[in-house]
Design an enzyme around this catalytic site. Structure first.
Site, mmCIF file in Angstrom:
data_model
loop_
_atom_site.group_PDB
_atom_site.id
_atom_site.type_symbol
_atom_site.label_atom_id
_atom_site.label_comp_id
_atom_site.label_asym_id
_atom_site.label_seq_id
_atom_site.Cartn_x
_atom_site.Cartn_y
_atom_site.Cartn_z
ATOM 1 N N HIS A 1 -9.583 -99.659 -29.433
ATOM 2 C CA HIS A 1 -10.284 -100.600 -29.070
ATOM 3 C C HIS A 1 -11.600 -100.549 -28.310
ATOM 4 O O HIS A 1 -12.477 -101.053 -28.299
ATOM 5 C CB HIS A 1 -9.575 -101.655 -28.151
ATOM 6 C CG HIS A 1 -8.196 -102.103 -28.835
ATOM 7 N ND1 HIS A 1 -7.055 -101.736 -28.837
ATOM 8 C CD2 HIS A 1 -8.053 -103.374 -29.795
ATOM 9 C CE1 HIS A 1 -6.138 -102.364 -29.462
ATOM 10 N NE2 HIS A 1 -6.668 -103.348 -30.006
ATOM 11 N N GLU B 1 -11.564 -104.903 -26.864
ATOM 12 C CA GLU B 1 -12.488 -104.503 -27.754
ATOM 13 C C GLU B 1 -13.833 -105.243 -27.322
ATOM 14 O O GLU B 1 -14.694 -104.541 -26.899
ATOM 15 C CB GLU B 1 -12.281 -104.832 -29.146
ATOM 16 C CG GLU B 1 -13.483 -104.223 -29.926
ATOM 17 C CD GLU B 1 -13.846 -104.578 -31.317
ATOM 18 O OE1 GLU B 1 -14.936 -104.908 -31.796
ATOM 19 O OE2 GLU B 1 -12.828 -104.540 -32.167
ATOM 20 N N CYS C 1 -15.457 -104.730 -39.455
ATOM 21 C CA CYS C 1 -15.045 -103.575 -40.238
ATOM 22 C C CYS C 1 -14.560 -103.893 -41.703
ATOM 23 O O CYS C 1 -13.664 -104.862 -41.590
ATOM 24 C CB CYS C 1 -13.603 -103.093 -39.431
ATOM 25 S SG CYS C 1 -12.928 -101.819 -40.019
#
Length: 296
Positions: free
Chosen positions: A80, A138, A205
Site C-alpha cells: 500500500h 494507500e 491499476c
C-alpha cells in the site's frame, strides 16, 4: 468438470493476489526464512487468514505508534505504501526498511509529490484531489506526499463540494472503480469555471480494473458464487458488488467455516472467486470444504 458429488465446482483463475501483494509476501517469507525478527507496519494484506499464516511464520504486525518506539530492527512496508514521515522516522530510529511498496503505488506517489511541488503557471491555488477511501493505507501514503493538503473524495457527491473556481488536479487510489472515476471526471469537466483548469490522471491499476469484466463473466456462469475476501479489503468490496450485481446468489465469506451448507443443496454449478488480497490456498480450502459438505 463435475466432481464425484455431481456438482461442478470452479475456482476463478483470474482471482487471487495481484503482483504487488505477491511481491510483498515473497519478501516477507524470504526475510523470515533467514531467522531474523521481522516487523510489518500494518496488515501485510487485507486478509485475516493470510495474516495469520504469516504470523505463524514469525511476522509481527505493528501499528505506527509501536513503529515510532522501535530501534535497530527490520520493518517491512507493505504494498500500500507509506507517507514520507515513515521513512524519516525509520532513519532517525536506525530501522532497516524492507520496502515492498507496489511499483504502481510508488509511481503514483511520485506524480502527486511532483504535482504538489510544482506551482500553477498563473500562480493561482490548485486543489490536489484523490478519489479514494479516507483512512485507507494507500490513501494516507498519497496524502502524505502533499503534507496532508490533498483533498480526499469518496464519491460523486463529495466531488460536487469542490471549489470549481480553483484549479483541480484529480488522481485516484489504484484500486478504485474505473466507472465511478469516469463519472467524477465528467461532472468536474462540466462544472469547472474557465479560465480555471481541470486535469485528471487515471491512476487505477489495470490488473485490478480488468478483473471487473472477468469476475462479472465468472459470476454469471454459475448457480452459486462464494466470493472469498477479508472484511477490510477495499478492492474486495468493489469486486464482490460486481459479482452480486450479475448474480444475486453470490455470498461474501472470509473463510471456509462461513459456508452455509443449505446454500449448496440446489446448486449444480458453484463458483469460488476472490479479491486481489485473497490467497489461492484459501480458495482451494473453500473448495475442499464444499466437497466434504456435499459428499453423497
Amino acid at each position: 468438470m463435475k466432481e464425484p458429488n455431481g456438482k461442478q465446482i470452479e475456482i476463478d483463475e483470474s482471482s487471487g493476489f495481484c503482483f504487488g501483494v505477491t511481491t510483498a509476501i515473497k519478501k516477507a517469507e524470504e526475510e523470515l526464512a533467514k531467522g531474523d525478527t521481522l516487523y510489518c507496519l500494518g496488515d501485510i494484506v487485507h486478509n485475516g487468514q493470510e495474516c495469520e499464516r504469516l504470523k505463524q511464520l514469525g511476522l509481527i504486525t505493528i501499528n505506527h505508534e509501536k513503529f515510532a518506539r522501535l530501534n535497530h530492527v527490520k520493518v517491512l512496508l507493505r504494498a500500500h505504501g507509506e507517507p514520507p514521515q515513515t521513512y524519516r522516522q525509520a532513519q532517525e530510529n536506525r530501522i532497516e526498511i524492507i520496502d515492498a511498496t507496489c511499483p504502481v503505488v510508488l509511481r503514483l506517489q511520485k506524480r502527486i509529490k511532483q504535482e504538489f511541488d510544482t506551482e500553477s503557471p498563473d500562480g493561482k491555488e490548485k486543489q490536489i484531489v484523490i478519489f479514494g477511501k479516507n483512512g485507507h493505507a494507500e490513501v494516507l501514503g498519497l496524502v502524505g506526499q502533499t503534507h496532508g493538503k490533498a483533498i480526499v473524495i469518496e464519491n460523486l457527491e463529495e466531488a460536487k463540494q469542490l471549489d470549481f473556481n480553483k484549479h483541480i488536479r484529480l488522481y485516484s487510489q489504484t484500486t478504485k472503480s474505473l466507472d465511478e472515476f469516469r463519472e467524477i471526471v465528467a461532472y468536474i469537466q462540466s462544472h469547472i469555471i474557465p479560465p480555471t483548469t481541470f486535469q485528471y490522471y487515471d491512476t487505477i491499476c489495470r490488473q485490478v480494473a480488468n478483473r471487473m469484466p472477468e469476475i462479472r463473466k465468472f459470476a454469471a456462469a454459475h448457480d452459486l458464487v462464494f466470493f472469498v475476501c477479508g472484511h477490510k479489503s477495499s478492492n474486495g468490496k468493489i469486486l464482490f458488488q460486481e459479482c452480486h450485481n450479475v448474480n444475486p446468489n453470490s455470498y461474501q465469506i472470509d473463510k471456509p467455516e462461513e459456508i452455509d451448507p443449505l446454500l449448496l443443496q440446489e446448486a449444480h454449478s458453484i463458483g469460488i472467486c476472490g479479491a486481489t488480497s485473497t490467497p489461492k490456498w484459501l480458495m482451494e480450502a473453500c473448495k475442499e470444504a464444499i466437497l466434504s459438505m456435499t459428499k453423497n
